[in-house]
Design a protein around this motif. Sequence first.
Motif, PDB file in Angstrom:
ATOM      1  N   SER A 300      47.265  29.722  37.733  1.00 37.95           N
ATOM      2  CA  SER A 300      46.175  29.468  36.788  1.00 37.95           C
ATOM      3  C   SER A 300      45.354  28.250  37.192  1.00 37.95           C
ATOM      4  O   SER A 300      44.133  28.231  37.010  1.00 37.95           O
ATOM      5  N   ILE A 301      46.009  27.246  37.756  1.00 40.02           N
ATOM      6  CA  ILE A 301      45.289  26.054  38.202  1.00 40.02           C
ATOM      7  C   ILE A 301      44.377  26.399  39.375  1.00 40.02           C
ATOM      8  O   ILE A 301      43.231  25.939  39.440  1.00 40.02           O
ATOM      9  N   ARG A 302      44.896  27.215  40.297  1.00 35.80           N
ATOM     10  CA  ARG A 302      44.064  27.630  41.425  1.00 35.80           C
ATOM     11  C   ARG A 302      42.828  28.361  40.928  1.00 35.80           C
ATOM     12  O   ARG A 302      41.701  28.071  41.349  1.00 35.80           O
ATOM     13  N   ALA A 303      43.040  29.333  40.051  1.00 38.14           N
ATOM     14  CA  ALA A 303      41.900  30.091  39.531  1.00 38.14           C
ATOM     15  C   ALA A 303      40.948  29.195  38.755  1.00 38.14           C
ATOM     16  O   ALA A 303      39.726  29.313  38.876  1.00 38.14           O
ATOM     17  N   GLY A 304      41.500  28.265  37.965  1.00 36.61           N
ATOM     18  CA  GLY A 304      40.663  27.371  37.178  1.00 36.61           C
ATOM     19  C   GLY A 304      39.833  26.427  38.022  1.00 36.61           C
ATOM     20  O   GLY A 304      38.682  26.127  37.700  1.00 36.61           O
ATOM     21  N   LEU A 305      40.405  25.960  39.131  1.00 38.83           N
ATOM     22  CA  LEU A 305      39.673  25.057  40.017  1.00 38.83           C
ATOM     23  C   LEU A 305      38.466  25.747  40.637  1.00 38.83           C
ATOM     24  O   LEU A 305      37.359  25.207  40.646  1.00 38.83           O
ATOM     25  N   PHE A 306      38.681  26.954  41.121  1.00 41.23           N
ATOM     26  CA  PHE A 306      37.566  27.689  41.714  1.00 41.23           C
ATOM     27  C   PHE A 306      36.559  28.122  40.643  1.00 41.23           C
ATOM     28  O   PHE A 306      35.348  28.142  40.885  1.00 41.23           O
ATOM     29  N   PHE A 307      37.079  28.452  39.466  1.00 42.39           N
ATOM     30  CA  PHE A 307      36.187  28.824  38.369  1.00 42.39           C
ATOM     31  C   PHE A 307      35.324  27.628  37.964  1.00 42.39           C
ATOM     32  O   PHE A 307      34.134  27.775  37.656  1.00 42.39           O
ATOM     33  N   GLY A 308      35.919  26.431  37.990  1.00 47.48           N
ATOM     34  CA  GLY A 308      35.168  25.222  37.667  1.00 47.48           C
ATOM     35  C   GLY A 308      34.044  24.963  38.644  1.00 47.48           C
ATOM     36  O   GLY A 308      32.965  24.481  38.260  1.00 47.48           O
ATOM     37  N   MET A 309      34.287  25.273  39.925  1.00 50.51           N
ATOM     38  CA  MET A 309      33.220  25.132  40.903  1.00 50.51           C
ATOM     39  C   MET A 309      32.041  26.026  40.548  1.00 50.51           C
ATOM     40  O   MET A 309      30.880  25.623  40.658  1.00 50.51           O
ATOM     41  N   GLY A 310      32.362  27.240  40.114  1.00 51.68           N
ATOM     42  CA  GLY A 310      31.290  28.156  39.735  1.00 51.68           C
ATOM     43  C   GLY A 310      30.529  27.687  38.509  1.00 51.68           C
ATOM     44  O   GLY A 310      29.292  27.772  38.455  1.00 51.68           O
ATOM     45  N   ILE A 311      31.245  27.156  37.532  1.00 45.47           N
ATOM     46  CA  ILE A 311      30.606  26.692  36.300  1.00 45.47           C
ATOM     47  C   ILE A 311      29.669  25.512  36.566  1.00 45.47           C
ATOM     48  O   ILE A 311      28.659  25.329  35.873  1.00 45.47           O
ATOM     49  N   TYR A 336      20.006  37.600  38.091  1.00 46.11           N
ATOM     50  CA  TYR A 336      20.955  37.902  39.170  1.00 46.11           C
ATOM     51  C   TYR A 336      22.113  36.906  39.187  1.00 46.11           C
ATOM     52  O   TYR A 336      23.272  37.277  39.405  1.00 46.11           O
ATOM     53  N   GLU A 337      21.795  35.631  38.989  1.00 46.79           N
ATOM     54  CA  GLU A 337      22.834  34.600  39.044  1.00 46.79           C
ATOM     55  C   GLU A 337      23.811  34.715  37.875  1.00 46.79           C
ATOM     56  O   GLU A 337      25.006  34.456  38.034  1.00 46.79           O
ATOM     57  N   ILE A 338      23.307  35.101  36.723  1.00 47.81           N
ATOM     58  CA  ILE A 338      24.207  35.321  35.582  1.00 47.81           C
ATOM     59  C   ILE A 338      25.142  36.483  35.867  1.00 47.81           C
ATOM     60  O   ILE A 338      26.356  36.412  35.606  1.00 47.81           O
ATOM     61  N   LEU A 339      24.590  37.559  36.438  1.00 44.58           N
ATOM     62  CA  LEU A 339      25.429  38.700  36.788  1.00 44.58           C
ATOM     63  C   LEU A 339      26.468  38.313  37.839  1.00 44.58           C
ATOM     64  O   LEU A 339      27.636  38.703  37.738  1.00 44.58           O
ATOM     65  N   MET A 340      26.044  37.535  38.831  1.00 46.23           N
ATOM     66  CA  MET A 340      26.991  37.073  39.833  1.00 46.23           C
ATOM     67  C   MET A 340      28.106  36.244  39.201  1.00 46.23           C
ATOM     68  O   MET A 340      29.292  36.430  39.502  1.00 46.23           O
ATOM     69  N   GLY A 341      27.732  35.327  38.304  1.00 45.69           N
ATOM     70  CA  GLY A 341      28.740  34.501  37.635  1.00 45.69           C
ATOM     71  C   GLY A 341      29.715  35.321  36.809  1.00 45.69           C
ATOM     72  O   GLY A 341      30.919  35.030  36.783  1.00 45.69           O
ATOM     73  N   LEU A 342      29.199  36.359  36.139  1.00 45.20           N
ATOM     74  CA  LEU A 342      30.077  37.225  35.356  1.00 45.20           C
ATOM     75  C   LEU A 342      31.064  37.973  36.244  1.00 45.20           C
ATOM     76  O   LEU A 342      32.251  38.105  35.912  1.00 45.20           O
ATOM     77  N   HIS A 375      39.109  41.368  44.596  1.00 44.77           N
ATOM     78  CA  HIS A 375      38.370  41.499  45.851  1.00 44.77           C
ATOM     79  C   HIS A 375      37.081  42.290  45.659  1.00 44.77           C
ATOM     80  O   HIS A 375      36.017  41.906  46.170  1.00 44.77           O
ATOM     81  N   VAL A 376      37.152  43.395  44.958  1.00 42.00           N
ATOM     82  CA  VAL A 376      35.965  44.227  44.736  1.00 42.00           C
ATOM     83  C   VAL A 376      34.907  43.448  43.953  1.00 42.00           C
ATOM     84  O   VAL A 376      33.712  43.497  44.279  1.00 42.00           O
ATOM     85  N   LEU A 377      35.334  42.698  42.949  1.00 34.43           N
ATOM     86  CA  LEU A 377      34.391  41.923  42.141  1.00 34.43           C
ATOM     87  C   LEU A 377      33.754  40.799  42.949  1.00 34.43           C
ATOM     88  O   LEU A 377      32.577  40.469  42.749  1.00 34.43           O
ATOM     89  N   VAL A 378      34.494  40.210  43.868  1.00 37.90           N
ATOM     90  CA  VAL A 378      33.933  39.160  44.721  1.00 37.90           C
ATOM     91  C   VAL A 378      32.837  39.729  45.621  1.00 37.90           C
ATOM     92  O   VAL A 378      31.761  39.136  45.767  1.00 37.90           O
ATOM     93  N   VAL A 379      33.094  40.874  46.236  1.00 39.52           N
ATOM     94  CA  VAL A 379      32.078  41.497  47.096  1.00 39.52           C
ATOM     95  C   VAL A 379      30.841  41.861  46.275  1.00 39.52           C
ATOM     96  O   VAL A 379      29.703  41.628  46.710  1.00 39.52           O
ATOM     97  N   ALA A 380      31.047  42.412  45.082  1.00 39.01           N
ATOM     98  CA  ALA A 380      29.917  42.776  44.231  1.00 39.01           C
ATOM     99  C   ALA A 380      29.119  41.546  43.821  1.00 39.01           C
ATOM    100  O   ALA A 380      27.877  41.567  43.824  1.00 39.01           O
ATOM    101  N   GLY A 381      29.806  40.464  43.480  1.00 35.94           N
ATOM    102  CA  GLY A 381      29.111  39.238  43.100  1.00 35.94           C
ATOM    103  C   GLY A 381      28.327  38.642  44.248  1.00 35.94           C
ATOM    104  O   GLY A 381      27.190  38.177  44.072  1.00 35.94           O
ATOM    105  N   ALA A 382      28.911  38.655  45.438  1.00 36.66           N
ATOM    106  CA  ALA A 382      28.215  38.122  46.610  1.00 36.66           C
ATOM    107  C   ALA A 382      26.978  38.950  46.943  1.00 36.66           C
ATOM    108  O   ALA A 382      25.929  38.402  47.308  1.00 36.66           O
TER     109      ALA A 382
END
Length: 401
Positions: A300-311, A336-342, A375-382
């Motif tokens: 959860s900390i790993r995910a939260g750290l990367f999520f914080g970078m996005g926020i 587009y950026e909101i969709l990417m963030g989601l 993985h699929v969501l990361v490719v779609a967001g990028a």
Amino acid sequence: MALEGEESVPIGAVSGGRSAKGRRLWKKVKYQLVEYHSLPGYLKDNEYILGYYRSEWPLKQILLSIFTVHNETLNVWTHLIGFFLFLALTIYTATKVPKVVDLQSLQHLPDVLKKADLQKIQSELLACLPSLPHLSDLQRIKDELKTSLGSLDMLPSLSRWHLLQLISDCLPHRFTHATNVSVLSAVKDDVANMIAPILVRPIPRWPFFAFLGGAMFCLLSSSICHLLSCHSRRIAYIMLRLDYAGIAALISTSFYPPVYYSFMCNPFFCNIYLGFITILGIATISVSLFPVFQNPEYRSIRAGLFFGMGISGVIPVLHKLVAFWHRPEALYTTGYEILMGLLYGLGALVYATRIPERWMPGKFDIAGHSHQLFHVLVVAGAYTHYQAGLMYLKWRDLEGC
């Protein structure tokens, strides 16, 4: 000499067919997929995926396993295919996107020119060009302009908006024989489109290519990590560090196009935002180098750290909306950026909560577990962010600051 109860085995049999058969049987057993409880501690990460694990295989067998079915097969291929997708997009961007003017805007040019005196327009435009602000040096190359358009490479950068202003200020005063206002307006726009590729220098592309490079690095490092981590503890440690670095690189470089192209005319805010996200990315990579960071309890900390970078990107996006609230490009790119963030946020949430395999352990071992969805969501967001980047390039190429 055999012990009591044992059966003697001829030496020839050991070195002959029986030993070869035994080795083949041993390899078949040794390289079979195992269950979660049989894994060494460093490979235990998701207790809801119960089977189909590779464990401490030699490198040759690991490389061949990319074409076999196990619980990492789709993890490898989802990001490997994504890597080749972004490689193709990078090549396309480098060869096609630098064209400044949308050629579709010139489709009606022949019809317009039939209604106007093109030679008269050309002569009048050339006559008024030296009066352009910031283009006093055009006078000394006026003769070259008449004979060779290629000699204009030395001109300072102009935007299409500036060209329209030039034509609006110049032609109405000199092109007095035009009685059809609509024709004159169309001619002015088309002349601007014709000379824009000559006078307008494309804005810097490095922020966009930095993002594409970050995306390719993230996707390729992730695929390699999922393929090779089962080799040994040391390789698993190195691969996980590489994977975390790739994620941080993708998030950091994703901010480069929106920040640079939104604030390229305001270097103070541009440098502040770019510097902050770069430092944050480096800090995240540094923290991820600690061995304790890879333990399952820190998921959860790993995910939260990367999520914080996005926020952290919310601030420059809001700033952009305030500064360019009247520009449709600012609204479209923000969408587009909101969709990417989601997409990124949903991926991080799925990864952290291990949904859906936690609901039905063992049912999603091969396909459909949380990491594959991530993985699929990361490719779609990028890819969504790539589309936003194209819009930024067109906006700034045509209008400049």
